[in-house]
Design an enzyme around this catalytic site. Structure first.
Site, mmCIF file in Angstrom:
data_model
loop_
_atom_site.group_PDB
_atom_site.id
_atom_site.type_symbol
_atom_site.label_atom_id
_atom_site.label_comp_id
_atom_site.label_asym_id
_atom_site.label_seq_id
_atom_site.Cartn_x
_atom_site.Cartn_y
_atom_site.Cartn_z
ATOM 1 N N SER B 282 110.884 100.181 61.501
ATOM 2 C CA SER B 282 111.720 99.185 62.165
ATOM 3 C C SER B 282 110.988 97.885 62.453
ATOM 4 C CB SER B 282 112.234 99.737 63.482
ATOM 5 O OG SER B 282 112.798 98.688 64.227
ATOM 6 N N ARG B 328 112.718 87.622 58.796
ATOM 7 C CA ARG B 328 112.301 88.541 57.733
ATOM 8 C C ARG B 328 111.898 87.863 56.442
ATOM 9 N NH1 ARG B 328 116.718 93.344 58.647
ATOM 10 N NH2 ARG B 328 115.770 94.055 60.575
ATOM 11 N N LEU B 439 124.038 95.984 61.959
ATOM 12 C CA LEU B 439 124.853 96.965 62.681
ATOM 13 C C LEU B 439 125.999 96.232 63.353
ATOM 14 C CD1 LEU B 439 122.157 99.255 64.369
ATOM 15 C CD2 LEU B 439 123.638 99.824 62.450
#
Lengths: 248, 633
Positions: B282, B328, B439
């Site tokens: 994660s 990211r 999510l």
């Protein structure tokens, strides 16, 4: 390393199955057990044979789709580890490995190492939820509950539904699976309203699916990839008795 | 392309849409059939919510139960601008962070709606019994995530996706038990059926019996996830695939900016040829872990033997204000830059260190174990290394698809009656997704958006009656599906589907991965064409048409070739660098991405044309933010 594999082959649910023997060489120890089966399947295909069917999806230990008996143990020799997280460094050169499907009356074999665990879905459908429809929810912080409660509920909710508890149980009991969900919900204020009815319905469904009774051997906790505690089974029994006495 | 964005100020668009959307009378709802393919967060939440409203829902997944869908694997958390930390968060702030994180290549109205609905999602999940982390006083806890300066991430240890998915799955099973949802597990969608230009059903294969089935409906919803598995080595599950969206694309649904694929900075590095996946660690680990490489090339010393002064904390050095929490795309590219320059760590020199020693000495091992215990355990199982004692080895891996089926504001594709939800669509993340927003997007699409927009479409379909699966369109689609399966089964080659998949993955990593250039992309397209040709001659499949994993793989790989080609084509035609799409020809002297707002402020929307894709453009209009150079320095 060099390995001898005995693997359960069964065309379909209705057909008779048998152990088949295969030999593999040059297996590196940083290969996962399922990658070793991938490799074996590649070799089978070169010989024109049907591949060994087995289930796996996420291959990181969380989806719960993989699972087989390896040398008689659910998910293999390590404690608290899914089959996909088992690496060949747990075996040694010259080992003989037996791989069979999880066996239980409630988990019929689909093909080779694939089984049907839809009985678990039906147990959840019987009451493993909070009856809240989209749109009904109050503000999230309006019902505070303790850090410890959240952590304890999480411990129970962490179940991945792999079925190792059933496979390892001599009675093929689903008590750990069912108990974990009942505890998860019973600990939280959101789930408490329905605890009595939920417990009765889930336990009834568990019996209907032909899972056996729990006789407190506690083997399930040892195999469970998420280390779900057998105390949840005690909690389920407590809730069940309470419901039977007070809510009939 | 008209996205049908409601008029009015940004903050009022969704309210205005909801106020004016058409409704379906409760008595009519039970006459309407809805097919939902996929049971991840988007699919399960959509199917459950629509069933609760009274519609007849058919839910499909290829796994053995809906609870396996790959949303289950998301670890770190879900974002929501509740502002519980009183740290300056707001809907606008979250909207801005997401737009900026996506490098100004997402649609303003969609992103604003995402931020707006995020608050409701936390309420919904808590009500379902999702055990989010709580403070000692009993209120919900938060942590921070890459690309933002507030703490808005809600989490349930390192298994947030699992807990959210179980909430949606349980809601789905509740409706199944009530008879409102029919569940089809171990079923794969193999084609979309159109009648008079509208989506009216699907053809599926029962993966257990091999039976080919027809299913009709008034609406088809694809919530089938992303296509990162195309790269073979990825953080995705083995079964994740692009077949549903690709086959819908070939039936007329346009594909938007497919080359926007995110590489996750913290996955485990490749250790050998046999590997089947790259396990994700994660991103939340970057809250407490510090990323570094040895300051000198090809350093053979063990990490703990390298003194502080000889370590290069390159993210802290290059991006001092965000440091280890840089978004990211930036963190992944920076890692690749160091590895390519010869500073990589590990046996294959293909990794960087993620070090917890400072956090452990400050907070104690117990605190770190409470936050990330399961990740440390998983790391040790796979690598045999105890990360409490020495740093983890991590490297970037193919992860999330920002691209996907083009959808309008209502999440409807270019085919009327075909909706795409969650990662399967393109809409909200632009060219780079922020951590803990996936999510969120999947849930919001399913719980809060589809229940308004699908009825709005269905209100116009009341006259039609049931869909007739004897219609010639179903017959033709089924025939084509059967033909393809027969073709695979008769293939008499020597190479398994995985061989082709791995080869394709390598081509894509090399030429359409973290960094791209014209020559490479052109080469990739040639190589993919050749590989596809070889596939149809040399594929080996054993077994029969019944249960057969290899037959499943072959169909998916066949689609990956065509889609892979489109990825390269899309990357080739976008002559700029934005987010996860980094074209080497377009960079600043410091090696940062160089966006071209003058010529490329649009989403590339591709129409299928027998392998010769036709480009349409959705121009992106920014009325509420000023386009700026995305800097995390």
């Amino acid at each position: 390393m060099k390995l001898t594999l005995h693997i359960w082959r069964q065309e379909q649910g209705a057909s008779t199955g048998a152990m088949h023997t295969y030999a593999l060489t040059d297996i590196p120890e940083d290969m996962s057990f399922l990658e070793m089966l991938d490799l074996l399947n590649e070799q089978l295909m070169k010989q024109g044979e049907r591949v060994i069917e087995f289930d796996s999806d996420c291959r990181e230990g969380i989806c719960g789709q993989c699972g087989m008996m390896i040398n008689g143990r659910a998910h293999g020799p390590l404690k608290h580890t899914t089959t996909c997280q088992l690496y060949m460094r747990s075996f040694k050169d010259g080992d003989t490995i037996y791989a069979e499907p999880f066996r239980a009356a409630a988990f019929p074999v689909v093909c080779d190492l694939k089984i049907d665990r839809s009985a678990f879905d039906r147990i959840i459908g019987a009451g493993g939820y909070v009856s809240v429809s989209t749109g009904q929810a109050p503000e999230a912080n309006s019902i505070p509950y303790a850090h410890e409660t959240a952590e304890a509920a999480f411990d129970a909710a962490a179940c991945i539904g792999c079925g190792a508890c059933v496979a390892t149980c001599k009675n093929s009991s689903a008590a750990l699976f069912t108990g974990a969900k009942i505890t998860h919900m019973a600990l939280l204020p959101q789930g408490q309203t329905e605890t009595a009815a939920r417990t009765q319905k889930m336990v009834a469904q568990m019996h209907k699916e032909h899972f056996g009774h729990c006789t407190n051997t506690e083997a399930c906790e040892v195999e469970c990839p998420q280390q779900i505690s057998v105390l949840h089974i005690a909690r389920m029994n407590y809730e069940y008795n309470k419901a039977s006495l007070l809510h009939k | 392309m008209d996205a049908k964005i409601p008029a009015g100020p940004l903050a009022e668009k969704w309210a205005s849409y909801k106020a004016h959307a058409k409704l379906v009378n409760p008595a009519n709802r039970k006459k309407m059939d809805i097919i939902v393919v996929g049971t991840g967060l988007a699919g399960a939440s959509c199917a459950a919510s629509l069933a609760e409203m009274g519609y007849q829902v058919k839910s499909f997944c290829f796994q053995d139960t809906p609870r396996r869908a790959h949303s289950v694997a998301a670890q770190g958390g879900v974002n929501a601008c509740k502002n519980y930390r009183n740290d300056g968060d707001s809907i606008y702030r979250m909207f801005y962070d997401t737009i900026k994180g996506g490098d100004f290549r997402a649609r303003e109205a969609n992103v604003y709606r995402l931020a707006e609905c995020s608050q409701q999602l936390i309420d919904q999940a808590v009500a379902q019994g999702v055990p989010f982390a709580r403070e000692y006083g009993g209120y919900l806890n938060n942590r921070s995530f890459g690309g933002v300066q507030v703490s808005r991430t809600f989490y349930a240890r390192g298994q947030t996706g699992q807990q959210l998915l179980l909430g949606a799955y349980q809601a789905l099973m509740r409706q199944e038990a009530a008879g409102k949802v029919q569940l089809f597990t171990r079923h794969e969608m193999l084609d979309l059926v159109l009648i008079d230009g509208k989506a009216k059903g699907i053809i599926t294969r029962d993966l257990q019996t091999g039976a080919i089935e027809r299913h009709g409906a008034h609406v088809v919803v694809l919530a089938t996830g992303g296509y990162g598995k195309m790269y073979y080595l990825s953080t995705l599950a083995m079964g994740c695939n692009a077949s549903a969206i690709w086959r819908a694309h070939k039936k007329g649904a346009c594909m938007a900016s497919p080359s926007w694929v995110q590489f996750h900075p913290t996955s485990l590095p490749q250790s050998g040829e046999h590997q089947s996946k790259l396990t994700l660690m994660s991103e939340s680990l970057r809250n407490d872990g510090r990323i570094w490489v040895p300051a000198k090339q090809a350093d053979e010393r063990a990490p703990n033997d390298i003194p502080e002064a000889e370590r290069d904390y390159y993210l802290e050095r290059r991006y001092p204000s965000f440091g280890n929490l840089a978004p990211r795309d930036i963190a992944s590219r920076a890692a690749k830059e160091r590895i390519d320059a010869g500073f990589g760590a590990g046996v294959m020199k293909n990794a960087v260190y993620l070090d917890f020693s400072k956090a452990i000495s400050e907070q104690g091992q117990n605190k770190i174990a409470e936050k990330y215990g399961n990740l440390f355990t998983m790391y040790q199982r796979i690598t045999g290394i105890n990360a409490y004692r020495q740093p983890m080895l991590i490297s970037p891996s193919a992860h999330f698809s920002m691209g996907g089926l083009w959808v309008d504001y209502e999440l409807m594709t270019t085919i009327p009656g075909l909706f795409a939800l969650g990662e399967a669509n393109f809409a909200d993340h632009g060219a780079n997704r922020l951590g803990a927003n996936s999510l969120l997007q999947a849930s919001v699409d399913g719980y809060f958006i589809a229940p308004y927009t699908i009825p709005n479409y269905l209100a116009g379909e009341l006259q039609g009656g049931k869909t007739d699966t004897d219609h010639p369109a179903f017959e033709a689609a089924e025939k084509a599906v059967r033909q393809q399966l027969q073709q695979f089964l008769q293939s008499k080659g020597q190479l398994p589907a995985d061989h082709f998949h791995k080869t394709l993955g390598k081509i894509l990593y090399d030429y359409c991965g973290l960094s791209r250039n014209r020559a490479g992309l052109e080469k990739a397209i040639r190589e993919i064409k050749a590989l596809k040709e070889q596939f149809y001659h040399e594929l080996c499949i054993t077994g029969n048409e019944r249960i057969n994993t290899e037959l499943e793989k072959a169909g998916r790989v066949a689609d990956y070739f065509e889609m892979g080609e489109l990825l390269c084509h899309d990357a080739l035609t976008r002559e700029e660098s934005c987010g996860a799409h980094f074209r080497e020809e377009h960079q600043t002297p410091e090696g940062e991405a160089l966006r071209d707002d003058e010529n490329f402020c649009f989403v590339s929307v591709w129409e299928w044309n027998k392998g010769e894709p036709v480009l349409h453009k959705e121009e992106l209009v920014f009325e509420n933010v000023k386009l700026s150079v995305r800097s995390y320095k």
